[in-house]
Design an enzyme around this catalytic site. Structure first.
Site, mmCIF file in Angstrom:
data_model
loop_
_atom_site.group_PDB
_atom_site.id
_atom_site.type_symbol
_atom_site.label_atom_id
_atom_site.label_comp_id
_atom_site.label_asym_id
_atom_site.label_seq_id
_atom_site.Cartn_x
_atom_site.Cartn_y
_atom_site.Cartn_z
ATOM 1 N N HIS A 1 12.761 1.374 4.762
ATOM 2 C CA HIS A 1 12.615 -0.053 4.437
ATOM 3 C C HIS A 1 13.180 -0.874 5.587
ATOM 4 C CE1 HIS A 1 12.144 -3.665 2.182
ATOM 5 N NE2 HIS A 1 11.995 -3.053 1.017
ATOM 6 N N HIS B 1 -2.297 19.432 7.472
ATOM 7 C CA HIS B 1 -3.173 18.335 7.053
ATOM 8 C C HIS B 1 -2.401 17.018 7.073
ATOM 9 C CE1 HIS B 1 -5.880 21.510 5.670
ATOM 10 N NE2 HIS B 1 -4.841 22.036 5.051
ATOM 11 N N CYS C 1 0.803 -1.221 0.000
ATOM 12 C CA CYS C 1 0.000 0.000 0.000
ATOM 13 C C CYS C 1 0.836 1.271 0.000
ATOM 14 C CB CYS C 1 -0.924 -0.003 1.216
ATOM 15 S SG CYS C 1 -2.058 -1.414 1.271
ATOM 16 N N ASN D 1 -10.411 0.201 1.972
ATOM 17 C CA ASN D 1 -8.970 0.234 1.752
ATOM 18 C C ASN D 1 -8.704 0.047 0.261
ATOM 19 O OD1 ASN D 1 -6.218 -0.174 1.582
ATOM 20 N ND2 ASN D 1 -6.107 -1.638 3.274
ATOM 21 N N HIS E 1 -2.606 6.547 5.387
ATOM 22 C CA HIS E 1 -3.180 5.441 4.621
ATOM 23 C C HIS E 1 -4.303 4.760 5.383
ATOM 24 C CE1 HIS E 1 -3.774 1.760 2.511
ATOM 25 N NE2 HIS E 1 -3.161 1.027 3.421
#
Length: 591
Positions: A393, A478, A246, A515, A482
């Site tokens: 990562h 703002h 995602c 989602n 996700h």
């Protein structure tokens, strides 16, 4: 429809409710005082340089203005320069060259011209009751797992108007390659058509195309489908990103940014390096600086020049000449088209492994198209400027790597298993990401407080001092987090100490569209635009999590105030007056 007045009243309490004890009043007043003390401290630190420079500048002016000595010194300097005209000209040209080198080698600014979110047809809507019914009609899921999916949906915070692909709403479902291609074409072409209509950009002007879809990677590729449909030019650079989860949407943004900034415009000089064997090696200064800058991002232009000169002087012979035909520039004045989506048709799990059934309950149909530009002429019509991208990562850690894993279950059915450690892994990735992002975005006042508490805890061993969590609300107006699920949003709201107003775009996107994977961030930004919240100069933080495990961030600055009345193609506009809605912790499904 507008939401302009809310930000100035986010911290206000309802004055009609009287506190029961004087202690609460005292505590409230104390918190108010601390709030203003912190704001004053923030203002002082942020403007410290200006406050100190003003008296220094004033002192300098008053101590030297129109003195006889000053006039005499200037006259002497001018007399000396008259006898060194050649040196003056050479120094001036050298300064002009260095200034040109510095400004022209700076990375180009990246603008977000506009974006579009795909909104499926009404007949693609799937209520929670329909979802449970369709799952039961497949005859695949056990009664226990049907009840499990029902419980997940009741606590998922998804509404009654999310969208499902046509193939999965049939009885029986028909997940095949043809239907998966049909879903991909519907989403991609729908979003791109709307984007091209909004921007007026011609397809021949698109020089870069990046498409991300984690679980559907056909041949020809998704980017090839777009090239074929819109007849893009033959030298368009195409990239397909798969398996990145995602967070792949922000990876696509970062990739497009790197490509759009991969241009260094320099004078048409060529350094001809001739060795003792008379073998000639030609290298443009642009190539040398480019390769060095890519390897050593922290080198300043002055350091690059020093490196260039030192390398040249170390060779047996060298000369500098002009070239009529320098190598072509990489991507001057280009547009980059990004398409973010996920494909549901071939990735619905038909099995009874509960860790894989969660994805069935949360993921829904959707996609977005984004147009980036490095043209300075596009600034006046663009909505946002890309300020920062930060990628984290954690794949080197085994637990992080395997917490979102596509595999076969005991019966051979392929699905995506979600580990119980997912929230802990996401938390660690978030810490690493904001540790990098914080110094780039937080005001100096917050950074000093964070460093002070860190030194007190780690160096001075003051265990009573609590770890200070920076106030990111001072850095961003703002937040687009996700919409992966209610648990993710709850955790980030708590850890970042965000208000309901800040979380509203993410929660309403999860409720209305579910989602939608990497494209959910753009539905959230579209929500803020439809509410009339985006003003010129506002900063927006987009943050997403993905398999691997990854946490990626992007920071945008609004170049103009977005008038919601002009957002005709916004997916929220037809129903924005009905939002926000209250989403209970548990919404029973009645069959």
């Amino acid at each position: 429809m507008g939401d302009h007045g809310h930000r100035t009243n986010q911290g206000n309490c309802d004055s009609s409710v009287a506190p029961k004890t004087n202690n609460k009043i005292h505590g409230f007043n104390k918190s108010i005082k601390l709030k203003y003390v912190k704001l004053g401290y923030h203002y002082l630190i942020s403007n410290f340089l200006y406050i100190m420079l003003f008296p220094l500048l004033l002192f300098t002016i008053t101590s030297t203005q129109f003195s006889a000595n000053t006039r005499t010194s200037i006259a002497n300097l001018w007399a000396q320069l008259e006898f060194n005209l050649l040196s003056v000209i050479f120094c001036s040209l050298f300064l002009v060259f260095l200034s040109t080198l510095y400004f022209m080698s700076c990375p180009r600014k990246i603008y977000l011209v506009d974006f579009a979110c795909f909104k499926p047809e009404p007949n693609r809507r799937c209520t929670r009751e329909e979802f449970v019914k369709l799952s039961g009609l497949t005859g695949i899921f056990s009664e226990e797992n049907l009840m499990f999916q029902k419980k997940i949906l009741e606590r998922s915070a998804l509404g009654q108007s999310t969208y499902f692909p046509e193939a999965l709403m049939r009885t029986p479902p028909n997940p095949c390659m043809a239907e998966a291609r049909k879903e991909a074409e519907t989403v991609m072409f729908g979003a791109v058509d709307e984007l091209l209509e909004k921007t007026g950009v011609k397809t021949k002007d698109i020089g870069i195309l990046v498409v991300n879809c984690s679980l559907f990677d056909p041949t020809p590729s998704l980017s090839a489908m777009i090239v074929n449909h819109y007849k893009l030019r033959g030298n368009v650079l195409c990239y397909d990103l798969g398996g990145m989860g995602c967070s792949a949407g922000l990876i696509s943004v970062d990739l497009a940014k790197q490509l759009l900034q991969l241009e260094i415009v320099l004078p048409k000089l060529i350094l001809a390096l001739v060795d003792s064997r008379e073998c000639i090696m030609m290298m443009t200064i642009a190539d040398l600086l480019l390769s060095t800058a890519l390897s050593y991002r922290l080198l300043s232009p002055a350091a690059l020049i020093d490196l260039l000169v030192s390398d040249a002087l170390s060779l047996p012979h060298y000369r500098i000449t002009y070239s009529r035909d320098p190598p072509p520039l990489v991507h001057p004045n280009s547009y980059a088209l990004i398409v973010s989506m996920e494909n549901i048709t071939l990735n619905w799990y038909f099995g009874n492994n509960r860790s894989m059934l969660v994805s069935n309950c949360l993921f829904r149909m959707g996609g977005a198209a984004i147009l980036l530009s490095n043209r300075s002429s596009d600034r006046h019509r663009s909505k946002y400027q890309l300020i920062h991208t930060v990628r984290t990562h954690k794949g080197a850690d085994d637990h992080s790597f395997s917490c979102v894993f596509q595999e076969e279950d005991d019966t051979g059915e392929v699905g995506v298993a979600l580990s119980k450690d997912l929230m802990a892994v996401a938390g660690e990735a978030l810490k690493t990401n904001i540790t990098t992002l914080g110094p780039l975005t937080l005001p100096m006042s917050e950074q000093l407080l964070f460093i002070a508490t860190l030194v007190a805890r780690k160096v001075l061993k003051m265990k009573k001092v609590k770890a200070y969590i920076p106030d990111f609300k001072l850095a961003f107006e703002h937040f687009c987090i996700h919409a992966g699920g209610r648990a993710v949003l709850d955790e980030l709201e708590k850890n970042l100490e965000l208000s309901e107003w800040h979380m509203e775009p993410s929660r309403m996107t999860l409720y209305r569209f579910g989602n939608t994977s990497s494209s959910s961030l753009w539905y959230e930004l579209a929500y803020s635009e439809a509410k009339g919240r985006i003003r010129r100069g506002d900063r927006t933080w987009q943050i997403a999590f993905g398999s691997g495990f990854k946490c990626n961030s992007a920071v945008w600055k609004a170049l103009r105030t977005i008038d919601s009345a002009n957002e005709i193609n916004n997916p929220w506009m037809e129903e924005i007056n009905g939002f926000p809605v209250h989403v209970p912790k548990l919404t029973p499904i009645l069959l």
